[in-house]
Motif scaffolding. Structure first.
Motif, mmCIF file in Angstrom:
data_model
loop_
_atom_site.group_PDB
_atom_site.id
_atom_site.type_symbol
_atom_site.label_atom_id
_atom_site.label_comp_id
_atom_site.label_asym_id
_atom_site.label_seq_id
_atom_site.Cartn_x
_atom_site.Cartn_y
_atom_site.Cartn_z
ATOM 1 N N VAL A 1 1.809 13.752 -15.597
ATOM 2 C CA VAL A 1 2.904 13.971 -14.651
ATOM 3 C C VAL A 1 4.034 12.990 -14.944
ATOM 4 O O VAL A 1 5.198 13.252 -14.642
ATOM 5 C CB VAL A 1 2.392 13.811 -13.200
ATOM 6 C CG1 VAL A 1 3.535 13.604 -12.225
ATOM 7 C CG2 VAL A 1 1.590 15.043 -12.800
ATOM 8 N N TYR B 1 7.387 23.612 -9.440
ATOM 9 C CA TYR B 1 7.908 22.256 -9.682
ATOM 10 C C TYR B 1 9.294 22.071 -9.081
ATOM 11 O O TYR B 1 9.533 21.123 -8.330
ATOM 12 C CB TYR B 1 7.944 21.962 -11.189
ATOM 13 C CG TYR B 1 8.335 20.531 -11.482
ATOM 14 C CD1 TYR B 1 7.376 19.532 -11.508
ATOM 15 C CD2 TYR B 1 9.663 20.188 -11.705
ATOM 16 C CE1 TYR B 1 7.731 18.212 -11.754
ATOM 17 C CE2 TYR B 1 10.030 18.879 -11.949
ATOM 18 C CZ TYR B 1 9.059 17.892 -11.975
ATOM 19 O OH TYR B 1 9.429 16.600 -12.196
ATOM 20 N N VAL C 1 0.542 20.686 -11.104
ATOM 21 C CA VAL C 1 -0.670 20.619 -11.925
ATOM 22 C C VAL C 1 -1.872 21.204 -11.195
ATOM 23 O O VAL C 1 -2.629 22.018 -11.747
ATOM 24 C CB VAL C 1 -0.960 19.157 -12.335
ATOM 25 C CG1 VAL C 1 -2.369 19.028 -12.913
ATOM 26 C CG2 VAL C 1 0.056 18.682 -13.358
ATOM 27 N N SER D 1 8.273 13.261 -14.975
ATOM 28 C CA SER D 1 8.848 12.204 -14.146
ATOM 29 C C SER D 1 9.836 11.375 -14.959
ATOM 30 O O SER D 1 10.962 11.118 -14.525
ATOM 31 C CB SER D 1 7.736 11.295 -13.598
ATOM 32 O OG SER D 1 6.859 12.014 -12.772
ATOM 33 N N GLY E 1 5.233 17.069 -9.632
ATOM 34 C CA GLY E 1 4.379 17.341 -10.779
ATOM 35 C C GLY E 1 2.915 17.453 -10.410
ATOM 36 O O GLY E 1 2.195 18.308 -10.935
ATOM 37 N N CYS E 2 2.444 16.607 -9.507
ATOM 38 C CA CYS E 2 1.043 16.651 -9.068
ATOM 39 C C CYS E 2 0.724 17.975 -8.375
ATOM 40 O O CYS E 2 -0.324 18.584 -8.616
ATOM 41 C CB CYS E 2 0.747 15.484 -8.131
ATOM 42 S SG CYS E 2 0.624 13.881 -8.949
#
Length: 341
Positions: A201, A81, A126, A205, A122-123
């Protein structure tokens, strides 16, 4: 060493320390989220009571069930991240400076840009680390009871409470959880809950948007003070991290409950109300059988755990970044002195 790599390593280090401190709370919270109290007859146990119950019935080690893969996941998640966050933020900063040259903006990354940067990072996180967290959830929700207590528990426990209560003939480790997930749903079982997690996410954020905004305002306020000092202390970083995480957690908690339900062991026989085919099915069944309150199970525990963990993470990360940069500067000066004139 690049700035992105420094932030990635510092984030991993801070995440591991925060995880070690708050892990028992995380285990209890995951169990609270996956409880199916359809009849709503049993008195809900508080966080401390539930921790004591786990220790009494299953032993201290169950509070740390899944700790090893969780530490790996924390290090991987925080490292990935922060690494990609810094890369995307550097690009956003470059574009902001280019706009400033055209007399558009003040050259700083705005709230919307910070939100987009955090969402992209974040995507990526994940998609790369979801399998680890599926295994961690399985290990946290796995319940162990002794053989001598098993018949008695079956007589006095409601059906929904025995969903995760099984006799454990051998230690339930990481390899057992991996085999269980694979036998249940195959390769794609390790990406269970990825859809609500991708939506979640928005949590980091929102967290980073709030954190960066408050940090920017604090630095600006300090620079305008009489001392003209724009440095931020570790305590201030701790408090900013806590406030940012609190705001993000309150908004996104229902998605976290859905994700935990999907990643926990699914009931393939018996009451089908306990079995979820997917994200939408889980949401509809929770609304129908548990009401909207089901989406906020264990929220108080989560707020305490996540806010404290985030505050520790931010504080340690910032201190590690400062130390790494100072060390690099000292090494640079030392190398310059060693060079012949």
């Amino acid at each position: 060493m690049s700035d992105a790599l420094i932030n990635g390593l510092a984030g991993a280090g801070g995440g591991i320390i925060a995880q070690l401190i708050t892990y028992p709370l995380q285990t209890v919270n995951t169990r609270q989220q996956t409880q199916r109290d359809l009849k709503k007859e049993k008195r809900k146990l508080g966080t401390i009571e539930q921790m004591c119950q786990v220790v009494k019935q299953e032993g201290w080690e169950r509070l740390y069930g899944g700790l090893t893969p969780s530490l790996v996941g924390t290090a991987a998640s925080q490292g990935v991240y922060y690494y990609f966050y810094q890369i995307f933020r550097n690009k956003a900063q470059t574009k902001a400076l280019e706009r400033q040259k055209k007399r558009i903006g003040d050259g700083s990354v705005g709230m919307l840009s910070s939100l987009i940067v955090a969402a992209l990072a974040g995507c990526v996180n994940v998609l790369l680390t979801n399998p680890i967290w599926v295994v961690v959830t399985r290990m946290q929700t796995h319940t162990k009871i002794s053989k001598k207590d098993h018949p008695k528990r079956l007589e006095t426990t409601a059906p929904e409470e025995t969903v995760l209560s099984v006799i454990e003939p051998f230690p339930y480790g990481t390899s057992h959880a991996i085999h269980e997930v694979y036998d249940e749903a195959g390769f794609w079982g390790f990406w269970k809950g990825v859809f609500p997690t991708l939506i979640m996410v928005s949590n980091p954020s929102i967290q980073f948007m709030l954190y960066e905004t408050m940090l920017k305002k604090l630095k600006k306020r300090q620079s305008l003070s009489k001392q003209g000092n724009s440095g931020v202390t570790a305590l201030e970083i701790f408090l900013l991290g806590a406030l940012a995480k609190l705001g993000a957690t309150v908004v996104t908690y229902p998605l976290l409950v859905v994700k935990s339900r999907l990643q926990a062991k699914q009931v393939t026989t018996g009451d089908r109300r306990h079995h979820y085919k997917g994200t939408l099915d889980a949401i509809l069944k929770m609304i129908r059988y548990e009401g909207f309150s089901g989406f906020y199970k264990g929220m108080s525990t989560k707020i305490v755990q996540s806010v404290f963990a985030a505050a520790v993470l931010f504080m340690i990360k910032e201190e590690l970044v400062k130390g790494a940069r100072l060390l690099l500067i000292k090494n640079g000066i030392h190398n310059m002195k060693l060079k012949p004139p």
